[in-house]
Design an enzyme around this catalytic site. Sequence first.
Site, PDB file in Angstrom:
ATOM      1  N   ASP B 137       0.959  -1.299  -0.052  1.00 31.91           N
ATOM      2  CA  ASP B 137       0.068  -0.109   0.071  1.00 31.91           C
ATOM      3  C   ASP B 137       0.683   1.499   0.042  1.00 31.91           C
ATOM      4  O   ASP B 137       0.370   2.458  -0.241  1.00 31.91           O
ATOM      5  CB  ASP B 137      -0.991   0.008   1.336  1.00 31.91           C
ATOM      6  CG  ASP B 137      -1.845  -1.107   1.159  1.00 31.91           C
ATOM      7  OD1 ASP B 137      -2.305  -1.423  -0.008  1.00 31.91           O
ATOM      8  OD2 ASP B 137      -2.435  -1.569   2.158  1.00 31.91           O
ATOM      9  N   GLN B 296      -1.444  -8.935  -7.469  1.00 37.06           N
ATOM     10  CA  GLN B 296      -0.749  -7.764  -7.065  1.00 37.06           C
ATOM     11  C   GLN B 296       0.343  -7.779  -6.008  1.00 37.06           C
ATOM     12  O   GLN B 296       1.321  -7.099  -5.817  1.00 37.06           O
ATOM     13  CB  GLN B 296      -1.668  -6.625  -6.751  1.00 37.06           C
ATOM     14  CG  GLN B 296      -2.682  -5.998  -8.000  1.00 37.06           C
ATOM     15  CD  GLN B 296      -3.630  -5.295  -7.431  1.00 37.06           C
ATOM     16  OE1 GLN B 296      -3.788  -4.114  -7.381  1.00 37.06           O
ATOM     17  NE2 GLN B 296      -5.040  -5.956  -6.954  1.00 37.06           N
TER      18      GLN B 296
END
Lengths: 402, 402
Positions: B137, B296
């Site tokens: 993130d 991802q």
Amino acid sequence: MKGNLVIGQSGGPTMVINESLVGVVKEAIKHEEFTGIYGSLHGIKGMLEGNFVDLRQESEEALEEIAKTPSSALGTVRLKPTEEQCRQVFDVFEEYGIKYFFYIGGNDSAETCHIINEVAREHNYELRVFHIPKTIDNDLKVNDFCPGYPSAARYVAQSFMGNDLDNRALPGVKIDIVMGRHAGWLTAASALARQHEGDGPHLIYVPERSISVEKFVADIDAMYEKHGRCLVAVSEGVVGEDGEPIAKALIGNTDSHGNLQLSGSGALGDLLVKYVEDHTKHDDMRVRTDTLGYAQRSFLGVRSEFDAKTARMVGAEAVKYALKGDIDGSVTIRRIGEGKEAVCETDLVKLREVAKHTQDLPDEFIAESGNDITQSFIDYAKPIVGELPKKGKLALNKVHKK
Amino acid sequence: MKGNLVIGQSGGPTMVINESLVGVVKEAIKHEEFTGIYGSLHGIKGMLEGNFVDLRQESEEALEEIAKTPSSALGTVRLKPTEEQCRQVFDVFEEYGIKYFFYIGGNDSAETCHIINEVAREHNYELRVFHIPKTIDNDLKVNDFCPGYPSAARYVAQSFMGNDLDNRALPGVKIDIVMGRHAGWLTAASALARQHEGDGPHLIYVPERSISVEKFVADIDAMYEKHGRCLVAVSEGVVGEDGEPIAKALIGNTDSHGNLQLSGSGALGDLLVKYVEDHTKHDDMRVRTDTLGYAQRSFLGVRSEFDAKTARMVGAEAVKYALKGDIDGSVTIRRIGEGKEAVCETDLVKLREVAKHTQDLPDEFIAESGNDITQSFIDYAKPIVGELPKKGKLALNKVHKK
């Protein structure tokens, strides 16, 4: 015979379809029979509209770069032309002096080639028409495999390798939806992800075997009890015992998602997750899903070099067949030799042999349980997919309290 | 100070988290201060249960292979321990003679480190506690970037490159959902996919800017009119003008999907597709979606070498800080130099500086329109993501009828 050449790309993109395009162009450039070398934009659509580009104006460098680039450089189309449209295409070909037509695509494209050539024959127009095989679904008849499949299979395998490592680290149930509406070739490739004892996928469901949702949950529960986790590969085309897509039965059960199509959407995975959550014996079981999506056919950065080489070769071979005096046909692939020694040769077969019908996974590739893939499939797929990256593994020997 | 060392991995896996693990182990092996070198299975869970493995028994080869393997080799956990649980962990540490504790994770892991060390202080137990940064993130405070992010960003960029080529070949609207619940770092990375004029993504939506679904459709319609197609990047965390997740408003509008969670599911994409289809001005517009999913963070075969190198380095640096006499802290990353010359150095900051709060995309990285990313972001991200594969492009010069 001198004349203009036109080439088009049809159906879903693949990671190596531009290799076949470049194979045609680079071979055609060598021969004086071909005056113009044209590309049709968006397949049959460009042929209907006379929307052609001049491929002789592309540099060697641009051609080699586009060969390595996924997706269809000329654009593509999902249109199976009517006989009337095939007649219109013939009119455009006549108008542009096109004598050679190459079409890269699946079985519908072979059918289109066949019809256009029938029209040309009626008009005593000498057109040479060749179908060049391509499909990530790997479901063309006669061919040992279809260019585009090994690269897509490689993406699926690497994706499952990552998902298995993820699922091992954060245990739960993970259901991954794989492309392949009618045949399970691509879903079967998930089995290539297994390298160590206990590796997933632990269950593999293909459209060639019907499943019941009750059995699906029972299978998952059993694997979850055995491994403390479960990674599942499901083909988007799986059907229930009534022969209808499984999603239909699930919509009945969940009363939601009713309006959603199943491709380019995450609906099937979501429906399966909800069904499993509602029916598992394990209250605390974490269930998640991913739909592998378009990356399977056009991700930039993963491809099989064996696939790329074969795709280039079938393009060049199509041109050679056209020069040998063959009027029409579909270029097909034969594999010679085993394992790393494997090489491919081509044959030219009648368009009708490849058109219309598709090739399912043979029985010998599907485990008797109906929820797994056999070693025979692995032996078939490994040489064309190529060496996969290695998954590391630690010994993880326990420390005992002193 | 002699004693046992324990290392754990926490939160979501990344493609390079094992580099940090190996960085710690290989540095620790060199120093006699560390008697046992233990790995805790599934992070804090293993510490609560005394479930440790002996990392001294792993071969050099196994360590180097696991370093290259995505996901968390020791297993991970999504558990933010209570203060009571932190006290239990301390008891286990005392029992096992653990004097050094390294925890690879995000801001919650820094917080856990902080609490455990407070407990140790209360007991006058000399524990050395170091947080090693990790998160796809990219939302940790102080750090220039977080190990794990550049590789995930690379996967996102390559995925969008492929999706853009696919969308160009088969024009329509494609909405791709990207991870990032609170910050738009990973969604912003989709902008790295642009190499040629007109390349997508044409619209990028991040959680830092609220959107209205009406504006969303109007934006897509405008891009569709301009390019004849539209590729859209949407963060899973996008919020509506009321500050609530956009999916909530959509469920109200579509009356379906009501029971589905938004992570590990394709629901947000499906809801957006349905809303766009129902509200676009263009009747024949084909709208599809993909949710990029767990690939991802754990796809095997794509990673940034800059990321891998940094992840290894922060692991080794944490051990060096521990030996220098530092009691606790979070290892943070500073970037020195620009472009390809960039290198990273570390600092040690107080655990509280990294704990709890997160780092959003700064305003300068978000276009004023609120639906795109700026060049400043590209300049920031390119050196850490590394050189991307090149997208080929043909000139496609039209053939004119004679």
